[in-house]
Design a protein around this motif. Structure first.
Motif, PDB file in Angstrom:
ATOM      1  N   LEU A  64     -23.550  25.927 -20.398  1.00 51.50           N
ATOM      2  CA  LEU A  64     -22.165  26.120 -20.797  1.00 51.50           C
ATOM      3  C   LEU A  64     -21.278  25.950 -19.576  1.00 51.50           C
ATOM      4  CD1 LEU A  64     -22.663  29.335 -22.960  1.00 51.50           C
ATOM      5  CD2 LEU A  64     -22.633  26.972 -23.767  1.00 51.50           C
ATOM      6  N   HIS A  65     -20.097  25.407 -19.782  1.00 54.52           N
ATOM      7  CA  HIS A  65     -19.177  25.137 -18.671  1.00 54.52           C
ATOM      8  C   HIS A  65     -17.766  25.518 -19.091  1.00 54.52           C
ATOM      9  CE1 HIS A  65     -17.186  22.044 -15.764  1.00 54.52           C
ATOM     10  NE2 HIS A  65     -17.206  23.263 -15.250  1.00 54.52           N
ATOM     11  N   ASN A  66     -17.101  26.263 -18.214  1.00 49.01           N
ATOM     12  CA  ASN A  66     -15.709  26.641 -18.453  1.00 49.01           C
ATOM     13  C   ASN A  66     -14.802  25.713 -17.643  1.00 49.01           C
ATOM     14  OD1 ASN A  66     -13.396  27.994 -19.247  1.00 49.01           O
ATOM     15  ND2 ASN A  66     -13.567  29.529 -17.624  1.00 49.01           N
ATOM     16  N   ASP A  67     -14.159  24.794 -18.345  1.00 48.55           N
ATOM     17  CA  ASP A  67     -13.249  23.841 -17.696  1.00 48.55           C
ATOM     18  C   ASP A  67     -11.963  23.791 -18.512  1.00 48.55           C
ATOM     19  OD1 ASP A  67     -12.062  21.917 -16.187  1.00 48.55           O
ATOM     20  OD2 ASP A  67     -13.384  20.278 -16.809  1.00 48.55           O
ATOM     21  N   PRO A  68     -11.091  24.770 -18.349  1.00 44.11           N
ATOM     22  CA  PRO A  68      -9.867  24.797 -19.172  1.00 44.11           C
ATOM     23  C   PRO A  68      -8.924  23.647 -18.897  1.00 44.11           C
ATOM     24  CG  PRO A  68      -9.753  26.450 -17.443  1.00 44.11           C
ATOM     25  CD  PRO A  68     -11.141  25.882 -17.389  1.00 44.11           C
ATOM     26  N   PHE A  69      -9.026  23.012 -17.712  1.00 46.06           N
ATOM     27  CA  PHE A  69      -8.134  21.901 -17.391  1.00 46.06           C
ATOM     28  C   PHE A  69      -8.702  20.557 -17.862  1.00 46.06           C
ATOM     29  CE2 PHE A  69      -7.785  25.178 -14.075  1.00 46.06           C
ATOM     30  CZ  PHE A  69      -6.489  25.589 -14.314  1.00 46.06           C
ATOM     31  N   GLY A  70      -9.982  20.536 -18.224  1.00 49.05           N
ATOM     32  CA  GLY A  70     -10.588  19.289 -18.677  1.00 49.05           C
ATOM     33  C   GLY A  70     -10.364  19.000 -20.141  1.00 49.05           C
ATOM     34  N   ASN A 106     -16.418  32.247 -24.239  1.00 48.45           N
ATOM     35  CA  ASN A 106     -15.758  32.260 -22.936  1.00 48.45           C
ATOM     36  C   ASN A 106     -15.837  30.905 -22.231  1.00 48.45           C
ATOM     37  OD1 ASN A 106     -15.389  35.074 -23.317  1.00 48.45           O
ATOM     38  ND2 ASN A 106     -17.443  35.456 -22.503  1.00 48.45           N
ATOM     39  N   TYR A 107     -16.437  29.905 -22.882  1.00 44.05           N
ATOM     40  CA  TYR A 107     -16.605  28.589 -22.263  1.00 44.05           C
ATOM     41  C   TYR A 107     -15.950  27.524 -23.136  1.00 44.05           C
ATOM     42  CZ  TYR A 107     -20.024  31.075 -19.420  1.00 44.05           C
ATOM     43  OH  TYR A 107     -20.642  31.973 -18.563  1.00 44.05           O
ATOM     44  N   THR A 108     -15.729  26.387 -22.528  1.00 46.86           N
ATOM     45  CA  THR A 108     -15.009  25.301 -23.209  1.00 46.86           C
ATOM     46  C   THR A 108     -15.863  24.075 -23.474  1.00 46.86           C
ATOM     47  OG1 THR A 108     -14.257  24.412 -21.080  1.00 46.86           O
ATOM     48  CG2 THR A 108     -12.830  26.018 -22.181  1.00 46.86           C
ATOM     49  N   HIS A 109     -16.974  23.892 -22.758  1.00 47.35           N
ATOM     50  CA  HIS A 109     -17.778  22.686 -22.872  1.00 47.35           C
ATOM     51  C   HIS A 109     -19.260  23.030 -22.975  1.00 47.35           C
ATOM     52  CE1 HIS A 109     -14.034  21.133 -21.214  1.00 47.35           C
ATOM     53  NE2 HIS A 109     -14.401  19.918 -21.582  1.00 47.35           N
ATOM     54  N   LEU A 110     -19.984  22.132 -23.630  1.00 43.32           N
ATOM     55  CA  LEU A 110     -21.448  22.164 -23.660  1.00 43.32           C
ATOM     56  C   LEU A 110     -21.952  21.016 -22.790  1.00 43.32           C
ATOM     57  CD1 LEU A 110     -24.031  23.415 -25.053  1.00 43.32           C
ATOM     58  CD2 LEU A 110     -23.867  21.514 -26.669  1.00 43.32           C
ATOM     59  N   THR A 111     -22.821  21.325 -21.840  1.00 44.88           N
ATOM     60  CA  THR A 111     -23.325  20.310 -20.921  1.00 44.88           C
ATOM     61  C   THR A 111     -24.839  20.192 -21.047  1.00 44.88           C
ATOM     62  OG1 THR A 111     -23.601  21.881 -19.090  1.00 44.88           O
ATOM     63  CG2 THR A 111     -21.449  20.797 -19.314  1.00 44.88           C
ATOM     64  N   ARG A 146     -16.733  42.673 -17.629  1.00 43.96           N
ATOM     65  CA  ARG A 146     -16.819  41.840 -16.439  1.00 43.96           C
ATOM     66  C   ARG A 146     -17.407  40.469 -16.767  1.00 43.96           C
ATOM     67  NH1 ARG A 146     -18.654  46.725 -14.070  1.00 43.96           N
ATOM     68  NH2 ARG A 146     -20.813  45.958 -14.243  1.00 43.96           N
ATOM     69  N   GLU A 147     -18.390  40.448 -17.662  1.00 43.43           N
ATOM     70  CA  GLU A 147     -18.992  39.167 -18.034  1.00 43.43           C
ATOM     71  C   GLU A 147     -18.060  38.342 -18.912  1.00 43.43           C
ATOM     72  OE1 GLU A 147     -22.660  40.088 -19.884  1.00 43.43           O
ATOM     73  OE2 GLU A 147     -23.706  40.611 -18.007  1.00 43.43           O
ATOM     74  N   ALA A 148     -17.114  38.992 -19.571  1.00 43.30           N
ATOM     75  CA  ALA A 148     -16.201  38.262 -20.457  1.00 43.30           C
ATOM     76  C   ALA A 148     -15.202  37.427 -19.680  1.00 43.30           C
ATOM     77  CB  ALA A 148     -15.471  39.234 -21.378  1.00 43.30           C
ATOM     78  N   PHE A 149     -14.914  37.819 -18.454  1.00 44.81           N
ATOM     79  CA  PHE A 149     -13.961  37.065 -17.639  1.00 44.81           C
ATOM     80  C   PHE A 149     -14.735  36.002 -16.850  1.00 44.81           C
ATOM     81  CE2 PHE A 149     -11.745  41.079 -18.310  1.00 44.81           C
ATOM     82  CZ  PHE A 149     -10.500  40.619 -18.718  1.00 44.81           C
ATOM     83  N   VAL A 150     -14.637  34.770 -17.319  1.00 43.63           N
ATOM     84  CA  VAL A 150     -15.346  33.649 -16.709  1.00 43.63           C
ATOM     85  C   VAL A 150     -14.342  32.832 -15.906  1.00 43.63           C
ATOM     86  CG1 VAL A 150     -16.744  31.606 -17.138  1.00 43.63           C
ATOM     87  CG2 VAL A 150     -16.979  33.611 -18.608  1.00 43.63           C
ATOM     88  N   ARG A 151     -14.671  32.574 -14.664  1.00 41.75           N
ATOM     89  CA  ARG A 151     -13.777  31.825 -13.787  1.00 41.75           C
ATOM     90  C   ARG A 151     -13.763  30.345 -14.164  1.00 41.75           C
ATOM     91  NH1 ARG A 151     -16.972  34.735 -10.435  1.00 41.75           N
ATOM     92  NH2 ARG A 151     -18.058  32.816  -9.825  1.00 41.75           N
TER      93      ARG A 151
END
Length: 407
Positions: free
Chosen positions: A382-388, A283-288, A189-194
């Motif tokens: 951590l930030h998940n922004d697949p469109f960014g 599971n994330y795409t960016h470091l903030t 459940r934690e692996a699926f990040v919105r």
């Protein structure tokens, strides 16, 4: 007579020796037939009279022609002496500069011992003996050696402490099981990040959170004069990393460059001393980051777990440009932008940072500018922004032959 002296004169010119006065005196003595006087004129002893067996200067051995007062062969070290000079005796390993020498030369007070210098300067192309290259604050003692020492001093106390440590580790493991550390459904459940989801990895709002970071300076190792500290700000909303950066190089005959400060995250551990990897970063795409800087350029470093010793120093870097002023700055960096390096040097063969084996991160200041610095940090998330960011890796892959880089 002049023809017989010509080879000797050209040899003396090639050796760049000032032999003219002795050549003229030797020529006069040669015409008289005094071979022993010729030997004295060139500085040879009577035992070397065999150098002139006849009345021809063509018999002179060029290897023995010199005007120095000492003989090189006499003072040349043998191979055994050269081999012994590469080793240091056990009683000299703990020697360090005296307090008088430190004060006279203006060296940093905590100068390393001779053994410490050897461990820090030791480099090998195909092997690395120490993961920290000798830069230890508290170097761990092998378990068996520590047990032998404590067994001699107080065996009863050793047994009591050993059982207490095992009991504490079992309790930690029990808490991990109850908390779902090994629960497959929870981990899935934690692996699926919105998309758009954020996760704060490090906060800086309490002293307990500041204990998760270690501050290091070049002055800690006797290799510079920089100072730094990490403390809470006056409002209690973040931490302030501040101090004085000094590029002054100590006159110890060893240090070539100085001026750096660094904060690094403490490696997280699970029960029984097992390393806890930050594999959820995958599971994330960016470091903030939320920061407030002084206009200087810092360096972000990502550290991953490596098993081979020659890869212990692998890091992924990205520059952190700060703005001076009273306003907070929001930084958002894609993981695809981090550059692969080894011991601070960018590598020709690049690769994306493997987030599945993430171990920690650090922030370094080494911009070669002497003066005060200040970096205020509110959080690192951590930030998940697949469109960014639609790039897997932002840099080109060069085709480099394997033997160029040792792979």
């Amino acid at each position: 007579m002049l023809g017989t002296c010509t080879p000797f004169l050209s040899l003396g010119a090639r050796l760049n020796l000032k032999l003219e006065p002795r050549i003229h005196s030797a020529t006069k003595l040669f015409s008289s037939g005094y071979t022993s006087e010729i030997n004295k004129s060139f500085g040879f002893s009577e035992k070397s009279s065999k150098l002139f067996p006849s009345k021809s200067l063509n018999h002179i051995n060029p290897r023995n022609l010199h005007t120095s007062l000492t003989n090189y062969k006499k003072y040349k070290k043998s191979r055994l002496e050269q081999f012994k000079s590469k080793f240091v005796s056990a009683e000299d390993l703990n020697k360090r500069p005296s307090d008088l020498e430190i004060a006279k030369k203006g060296l940093p007070p905590n100068q390393p011992t001779l053994q410490g210098r050897i461990e820090r300067d030791r480099r090998h192309m195909f092997h690395q003996m120490d993961p920290k290259h000798g830069y230890w604050t508290n170097k761990p003692v092998p378990v068996m050696e520590q047990m032998k020492i404590e067994m001699r001093s107080n065996p009863k106390k050793l047994l009591t402490q050993s059982f207490q440590i095992v009991k504490g580790e079992v309790e930690k493991w029990t808490d991990e099981v109850k908390g779902g550390e090994y629960n497959v459904n929870k981990n899935l459940r934690e692996a699926f990040v919105r998309p758009g989801q954020r996760n704060k990895e490090w906060g800086f709002q309490s002293e307990l959170e500041l204990d998760e970071w270690i501050v290091t300076r070049d002055s800690d190792w006797g290799e510079g004069y920089s100072s730094a500290e990490l403390k809470m700000n006056s409002a209690g909303t973040g931490a302030v990393f501040s101090g004085e950066l000094s590029t002054r190089v100590p006159a110890d005959g060893r240090t070539e460059e100085a001026g750096y400060v660094n904060i690094a995250s403490v490696t997280k551990r699970k029960s029984f001393g097992r390393m806890k990897l930050l594999n959820h970063w995958d599971n994330y795409t960016h470091l903030t980051m939320n920061i407030r800087g002084d206009g200087r350029k810092y360096l972000l470093n990502l550290k991953v777990k490596r098993d081979l010793d020659i890869t212990w120093d692998d890091r992924w870097h990205y520059p952190l440009y700060t703005r001076g002023g009273p306003y907070w700055q929001y930084v958002k960096i894609p993981f695809s932008k981090f550059i692969f390096g080894y011991q601070g040097m960018i590598q020709d063969r690049q690769q994306r940072v493997p987030l599945r084996i993430m171990q920690g991160m650090s922030i370094t200041l080494k911009d070669k500018i002497t003066g005060p610095f200040q970096l205020e940090i509110k959080d690192i998330s951590l930030h998940n922004d697949p469109f960014g960011d639609d790039e897997h890796f932002a840099y080109e892959f060069y085709k480099v032959p394997n033997f160029w880089i040792g792979l």
